[in-house]
Design a protein around this motif. Structure first.
Motif, PDB file in Angstrom:
ATOM      1  N   ILE A   1     -20.872 -18.258  33.684  1.00  0.00           N
ATOM      2  CA  ILE A   1     -19.695 -18.583  34.473  1.00  0.00           C
ATOM      3  C   ILE A   1     -19.802 -18.152  35.931  1.00  0.00           C
ATOM      4  CG2 ILE A   1     -18.484 -16.520  33.652  1.00  0.00           C
ATOM      5  CD1 ILE A   1     -15.942 -18.454  33.816  1.00  0.00           C
ATOM      6  N   LEU A   2     -20.382 -16.986  36.152  1.00  0.00           N
ATOM      7  CA  LEU A   2     -20.376 -16.504  37.542  1.00  0.00           C
ATOM      8  C   LEU A   2     -21.197 -17.412  38.476  1.00  0.00           C
ATOM      9  CD1 LEU A   2     -19.122 -14.172  39.205  1.00  0.00           C
ATOM     10  CD2 LEU A   2     -21.326 -13.047  39.041  1.00  0.00           C
TER      11      LEU A   2
ATOM     12  N   ASP B   1      -7.980 -26.455  42.212  1.00  0.00           N
ATOM     13  CA  ASP B   1      -8.917 -26.405  41.101  1.00  0.00           C
ATOM     14  C   ASP B   1      -9.781 -25.151  41.206  1.00  0.00           C
ATOM     15  OD1 ASP B   1     -10.049 -27.637  38.769  1.00  0.00           O
ATOM     16  OD2 ASP B   1     -11.871 -27.887  39.974  1.00  0.00           O
TER      17      ASP B   1
ATOM     18  N   GLU C   1      -7.987 -21.930  40.488  1.00  0.00           N
ATOM     19  CA  GLU C   1      -7.623 -21.886  39.076  1.00  0.00           C
ATOM     20  C   GLU C   1      -8.862 -21.519  38.238  1.00  0.00           C
ATOM     21  OE1 GLU C   1      -5.080 -21.713  36.417  1.00  0.00           O
ATOM     22  OE2 GLU C   1      -4.317 -22.041  38.451  1.00  0.00           O
ATOM     23  N   MET C   2      -9.956 -22.157  38.534  1.00  0.00           N
ATOM     24  CA  MET C   2     -11.167 -21.929  37.747  1.00  0.00           C
ATOM     25  C   MET C   2     -11.679 -20.497  37.903  1.00  0.00           C
ATOM     26  SD  MET C   2     -11.514 -24.648  36.126  1.00  0.00           S
ATOM     27  CE  MET C   2     -13.073 -24.499  35.277  1.00  0.00           C
TER      28      MET C   2
ATOM     29  N   ARG D   1     -10.260 -17.925  37.647  1.00  0.00           N
ATOM     30  CA  ARG D   1      -9.668 -17.010  36.681  1.00  0.00           C
ATOM     31  C   ARG D   1     -10.668 -16.565  35.619  1.00  0.00           C
ATOM     32  NH1 ARG D   1      -4.100 -16.918  36.117  1.00  0.00           N
ATOM     33  NH2 ARG D   1      -3.031 -18.432  37.406  1.00  0.00           N
ATOM     34  N   GLY D   2     -11.714 -17.338  35.469  1.00  0.00           N
ATOM     35  CA  GLY D   2     -12.701 -17.011  34.446  1.00  0.00           C
ATOM     36  C   GLY D   2     -13.368 -15.675  34.679  1.00  0.00           C
ATOM     37  N   ILE D   3     -13.344 -15.205  35.930  1.00  0.00           N
ATOM     38  CA  ILE D   3     -13.953 -13.896  36.186  1.00  0.00           C
ATOM     39  C   ILE D   3     -12.855 -12.848  36.139  1.00  0.00           C
ATOM     40  CG2 ILE D   3     -15.369 -12.516  37.729  1.00  0.00           C
ATOM     41  CD1 ILE D   3     -16.771 -14.961  36.651  1.00  0.00           C
ATOM     42  N   GLN D   4     -12.896 -12.072  35.103  1.00  0.00           N
ATOM     43  CA  GLN D   4     -11.904 -11.031  34.928  1.00  0.00           C
ATOM     44  C   GLN D   4     -12.471  -9.650  35.249  1.00  0.00           C
ATOM     45  OE1 GLN D   4      -8.574 -11.309  33.954  1.00  0.00           O
ATOM     46  NE2 GLN D   4      -8.845 -13.478  34.354  1.00  0.00           N
ATOM     47  N   HIS D   5     -13.740  -9.627  35.511  1.00  0.00           N
ATOM     48  CA  HIS D   5     -14.338  -8.348  35.885  1.00  0.00           C
ATOM     49  C   HIS D   5     -13.923  -8.048  37.323  1.00  0.00           C
ATOM     50  CE1 HIS D   5     -17.433  -5.569  37.305  1.00  0.00           C
ATOM     51  NE2 HIS D   5     -17.516  -5.183  36.044  1.00  0.00           N
TER      52      HIS D   5
ATOM     53  N   GLU E   1      -4.224 -12.916  42.483  1.00  0.00           N
ATOM     54  CA  GLU E   1      -5.268 -12.661  41.489  1.00  0.00           C
ATOM     55  C   GLU E   1      -6.190 -11.534  41.938  1.00  0.00           C
ATOM     56  OE1 GLU E   1      -5.442 -13.891  38.503  1.00  0.00           O
ATOM     57  OE2 GLU E   1      -3.641 -15.084  38.884  1.00  0.00           O
TER      58      GLU E   1
ATOM     59  N   LYS F   1      -4.516  -8.248  41.437  1.00  0.00           N
ATOM     60  CA  LYS F   1      -4.500  -7.853  40.026  1.00  0.00           C
ATOM     61  C   LYS F   1      -5.838  -7.239  39.627  1.00  0.00           C
ATOM     62  CE  LYS F   1      -1.603 -11.485  38.131  1.00  0.00           C
ATOM     63  NZ  LYS F   1      -1.815 -12.652  37.279  1.00  0.00           N
TER      64      LYS F   1
END
Lengths: 301, 790
Positions: free
Chosen positions: B101-102, B129, B132-133, B135-139, B185, B188
């Motif tokens: 993902i990264l 887009d 929004e995308m 968001r996949g990185i939560q680290h 984001e 957060k």
């Protein structure tokens, strides 16, 4: 094997050409020996026509008990190798017994052939279509030539295509809700969706979406199930907290998928699953598998 | 198994860079040969290096920057690809095939940038887009850097007003939404860092977080740069949304940084117009947030804004900035019950500075602030905290700095109350500040009431406050302080004598409480100040028979007498003596004989009873003689008494030379130049003769004790006196007497027992030269000198 062929030279060369061979789309086909060749592509209820030409080697005459062409749809199980099951078999007699002195050409045609199943090359099973030309000979052994071709059948977009939505979890540990926008995808489709974290008490390291193919062959006690992971697509990196929602967008086109096959001739099935996998910091895996249907949509080109 | 350490981190960074460079190399090769597939493959592998968790944010940043540079090249390539006919939409899909993902998202952002530039899709859709995308990185760290990359590449592509990416309707909103979302984001993620990892690494984590904070704050900066975000939009959407995020994240570091960030990046004018909303957030912050600093900086900014141009001042009034700030501070202090007093004082101090800048005409505002401060302080008792007292000093200095006028400050009724709460040391510091302000601005403090208030304010200098440790006071500092007070007393001036007298009385009242250590410093200026008044009273409108209670020199002198008396207790007799003499002289000028006589009497008593040191006596007697000589108010009797006493004292000095000098000085008492009735040549001669005798005796004594007669200086000095009176026309002094004195000196000088004294020789030689000179002058003078032979 070449020297063997050299030693027992066939009496004649047989070549098969398709009527629209020049214009027809060619697709790659993987042979048993691992080679990939380009073969013509058909779909069910097409006319399959062309020419057979037989040329005796070195001007020798060839005696035969007749020439025929068969169109075979075969299913081959690998655990039962060499044993073909023909679910389709059409024959055209091309010549009565006689002798061939020189190159001779026969036209052939199978019209609106019913070919309900698609060509399939799986782990344990193969479904193939082939034209088989046989020059029958008494003692010298018949001369046989095969020509593979591929069949793909197109499905219109399904009228009902519900999304997959589900809440799963481990009590007091992890609750997620996920949604895939459809349950049926075509081969070049995009899976859109999201994962919503309702409760997170474990330290998640990452999350993947896997596409898995499950091929089951045989029946009853002889059922063989083979599962392959075709795609491993990372959706999330790091540990989310409660309330996060993670988007999914997975393009199917890069993967070698086939349509879903359900109980093909009572011999085998090929099913696809989306497997959502969460991995925690201790490398424990939490997953949820959902079946999706894959179909082949008529391409515009 | 794994050793945490800087060294290891260096190693990992080096490994990361090496991996990145290697893949970048292959990527370049693919770019050069226009091989899109390989370019994507190697760029994804290159970006995979950013997936590491082993680096601290600082090190990660280094890796990120390298990747960033490479991605610029890739972006150029994508742009060329589209020019070569590759569809940007296909590219946008193609990069999303990456499994990790990264790398996928970095590539997506990079292509996204080209996508927006191509204008094949509205910028807002692409941005939406992308954000929004991501968001996949939560680290946290990886997410922050990714989003910061997104922010970086999108900065010049926001569909802002006037931008080439502006769409049809309201796309500013989209631009704003995009930045806000990215900000939210990122915040957060940033806050989340705090809660990850073991508790013992809290400090390290906080350090790392602060290293990353600018990544988050950058978004606010971007927001402030969006042309289309006008005041309305800021007020309706941007600020509430940002504040919502700030408040809800419940994180001390974030709240503190972001509030400050908001204050710093958006224009002052916006703050002013949204003060209520902004201030409304403060009480909702975590109790540990350093609100005082943040709020102070807000007020500081607004103060500067107000100072920048007078045109903006009406805005402040219009939005009632002061009352809003005042309320907010009240609420914050109320809400954060355990806020250290330092915080509260800092806040009040800032608010005061603010109101002084914005509403210089509203003293009541300033007083209100001080009042609130007093209220808060009253719950605390005396301040112990050093920094808090420093803030108090700042608080109290602010009005002084602003108005440059203690008189204005004295109108602040709560000002003294605040002073009550500081320790005596601080009180002193503050008092010094006040005095310096007065000095610097030459402030006229012209009523007794104000003077009273002022002295009440600076009482730390005026008297010992309870419990102050005396022995700790540095002597020099003390002198410095008291000198300042003395200077202050001199500054007090009013042309109206009645009021001036009152002022003097007030000052006197205060300084008398100062105790023996301070009086020697404070009494003299008061005395001179009073004498100045006396001189004023002698003006043309002087009316000695004025109505009862009006100020007369007499009254002043009475007061002076009492004032100087206080020095007895110090004791400081020499000082008192001087002051008495000064007063006597003033009384002389006022023609008040009894008063002058009284002062002399006091001085004599002091001389007799208190001054025992012989050197002090010498000084004193000369002062007495000098003063007395100038007195003209005395009648013969009084004068006689006083001169007699003075000559008597002179003759009784311990050392012969002192005696001699005092006695010949006394000769002047009998010869006052401009008053014919006070020219008694005979007594002058008597004095001089007596002086000669004493000089002689001194010579002999010296001869007896040391074997040498010592210097002839005394004789030369007396000779000069002779010459003086000779010239003045004292008939008792004649040329013969002078002649014989000269011979005497010459003889003395040639005597064997005489010890050589170049100074005396020179003195004598000059004297002789003077006589010679006078002789040669001719005329009356020359004639007079004629008989004298040198």
């Amino acid at each position: 094997m070449n020297y063997l062929i050299g030693a027992f030279k066939p009496a004649c060369n047989i070549s098969i050409t398709f009527a629209d061979g020049k214009n027809r789309k060619q697709v790659p086909l993987k042979k048993e020996n691992g080679q990939t060749i380009m073969v013509p592509l058909f779909q069910s209820q097409e006319n399959i026509s062309g020419k057979i030409s037989i040329e005796p080697v070195l001007g020798k005459k060839v005696e035969h008990n007749g020439v025929k062409i068969e169109l075979l749809g075969q299913i081959e199980m690998y655990f039962d190798r060499g044993n073909f099951y023909d679910f389709t078999s059409l024959v055209r007699e091309l010549d009565v017994p006689g002798e061939i002195y020189e190159r001779k050409t026969y036209p052939f045609e199978f019209s609106t052939v019913e070919m309900p199943y698609e060509t399939y090359n799986g782990v344990n099973v193969r479904l193939r279509y082939v034209l088989k030309v046989t020059v029958s000979r008494g003692y010298g052994g018949s001369v046989v030539e095969y020509q593979d071709f591929v069949v793909r059948n197109y499905t219109p977009p399904p009228s009902i295509n519900n999304s997959i939505k589900m809440e799963v979890g481990i009590e007091d540990c992890l609750h997620i809700e996920f949604e895939y926008n459809k349950s049926k995808y075509h081969l070049k489709d995009v899976i859109i969706g999201k994962i919503y974290f309702l409760l997170v008490r474990i330290k998640i390291k990452n999350m993947d979406l896997e596409i898995r193919r499950r091929e089951s062959t045989g029946s009853g006690a002889n059922t063989h199930v083979e599962t392959e992971t075709l795609a491993k697509f990372e959706l999330m990196d790091g540990a989310p907290v409660r309330g996060e929602s993670i988007p999914i967008r997975l393009f199917l086109s890069p993967y070698e998928l086939t349509p879903t096959h359900r109980n093909i001739n009572n011999k085998f099935s090929v099913k696809y699953y989306l497997n959502l996998v969460l991995v925690d910091e201790e490398d424990r895996r939490y997953f949820k598998q959902q079946e999706i249907t894959i179909y082949r949509l008529q391409e515009n080109s | 198994m794994m050793v945490d350490g800087v060294e290891d981190e260096e190693k990992w960074l080096a490994a990361g860079i090496a991996g990145l460079q290697q893949n970048a190399f292959y990527m370049h090769r693919a770019l050069d040969s226009n091989n899109l597939r390989d370019a994507l493959k190697y760029s994804a592998q290159m970006l995979s290096e950013l997936r590491t968790s082993k680096l601290s944010p600082q090190k990660y940043y280094q890796l990120y920057m390298r990747a960033f540079d490479e991605l610029r090249k890739l972006e150029m390539f994508f742009k060329e690809e589209t020019r070569r006919g590759c569809s940007i939409i296909d590219l946008y899909e193609l990069v999303q095939h990456a499994g990790n993902i990264l790398p996928r998202l970095y590539l997506l952002c990079t292509v996204g940038s080209v996508y927006i530039k191509s204008k094949e899709a509205p910028a807002k859709d692409v941005l939406k887009d992308l954000v929004e995308m991501c968001r996949g990185i939560q680290h946290p760290v990886r997410g922050l850097f990714l989003r910061s990359y997104l922010s970086q590449i999108s900065r010049d592509k926001l569909p802002d007003i006037g931008s080439e990416y502006e769409g049809d309707a309201d796309t500013v909103n989209d631009a704003m939404e995009f930045v806000l979302q990215n900000f939210t984001e990122m915040n957060k993620l940033w806050v989340r860092m705090q809660h990850q990892g073991p508790a013992r690494e809290k400090d390290k984590r906080e350090k790392e977080r602060s290293e990353l904070r600018d990544l988050v704050g950058k978004n606010l900066h971007v927001l402030s740069q969006i042309e289309g975000v006008d005041l309305d939009m800021y007020k309706e959407t941007v600020l509430p949304r940002v504040l919502e995020q700030v408040v809800n994240c419940k994180d001390e570091i974030a709240q503190c940084y972001l509030m400050d960030c908001i204050i710093q990046v958006f224009p002052d004018e916006y703050h002013l117009q949204t003060l209520e909303i902004l201030l409304g957030a403060f009480p909702q912050l975590q109790p540990s947030v350093d609100i005082k600093t943040v709020l102070s900086r807000l007020m500081e900014r607004l103060s500067n804004y107000a100072a920048s141009s007078t045109e903006v001042l009406p805005e402040f009034l219009q939005v009632e900035a002061f009352s809003k700030l005042n309320n907010a501070i009240g609420k914050v202090i109320e809400a954060q019950a355990d806020m250290p007093i330092l915080g509260a004082v800092t806040l009040y101090s800032s608010l005061l500075t603010f109101t002084l800048h914005v509403h210089p005409d509203r003293l009541d505002y300033a007083d209100q602030v001080l009042g609130a401060c007093v209220k808060k302080l009253s719950g605390e008792g005396k301040l112990e905290d050093n920094r808090a007292t420093k803030q108090i000093v700042a608080l109290l200095s602010a009005p002084l700095d602003k108005y440059n006028d203690i008189v204005t400050v004295l109108k602040l009724s709560n000002y003294p109350s605040v002073m009550e709460y500081v320790d005596s040391e601080t009180n002193k510091v503050m008092a010094m500040v006040i005095i310096q302000s007065i000095m610097k601005n030459n402030t006229q403090i012209s009523t007794a009431d104000k003077v009273g208030a002022l002295f009440e304010l600076i009482k730390g200098l005026i008297r010992d406050l309870d419990g102050a440790a005396h022995d700790q006071v540095d002597e020099d500092d003390f002198k410095e302080e008291q000198n300042s007070v003395a200077r202050l007393i001199q500054m007090l001036q009013n042309d109206d004598t009645e009021e001036m007298f009152k002022i003097i009385c007030t000052v006197r009242k205060h300084i008398l409480t100062g105790g023996p250590k301070r009086l020697p410093f404070t009494v003299p200026p008061l005395v001179f100040s009073s004498l100045k008044l006396v001189r004023q009273l002698q003006g043309p409108e002087e009316n000695p028979f004025g109505e009862e209670g009006s100020t007369t020199p007499k009254k002043v002198f009475q007061l002076l007498n009492q004032t100087i008396e206080t020095l007895y207790g110090v004791p400081a007799p020499e000082l008192a003596l001087r002051l008495y003499l000064q007063c006597a002289e003033a009384a002389n000028d006022s023609d008040l004989e009894p008063v002058a006589y009284e002062f002399f009497t006091q001085a004599y008593i002091l001389y007799e009873e208190e001054i025992s040191d012989s050197r002090a006596q010498v000084t004193a007697i000369h002062l007495i003689i000098g003063t007395l000589q100038r007195m003209h108010v005395f009648g013969v009797e009084n004068r006689d008494t006083l001169t007699h006493k003075a000559t008597g004292y002179s003759a009784k000095l311990l050392k012969k030379p002192d005696q001699c000098r005092a006695v010949y000085a006394c000769s002047h008492l009998f010869w006052v130049d401009d008053q014919d009735n006070m020219k008694d040549g005979e007594r002058v001669l008597l004095c001089l003769k007596r002086a000669l005798r004493i000089a002689n005796a001194a010579q002999q004594m010296s001869n007896a004790t040391r074997g040498s007669t010592g210097s002839v200086t005394l004789f030369v000095e007396i000779l000069n006196k002779y010459l003086y009176f000779f010239e003045k026309g004292n008939t008792q002094i004649n040329a013969a007497a002078i002649q014989s004195l000269i011979e005497l000196i010459t003889a003395e000088m040639q005597s064997e027992s005489n010890s050589p004294d170049p100074a005396a020789d020179a003195f004598f030689a000059s004297t002789l030269r003077y006589i010679q000179f006078q002789k040669q002058k001719g005329g009356a003078v020359g004639e007079k000198y004629e008989p004298i032979k040198v």
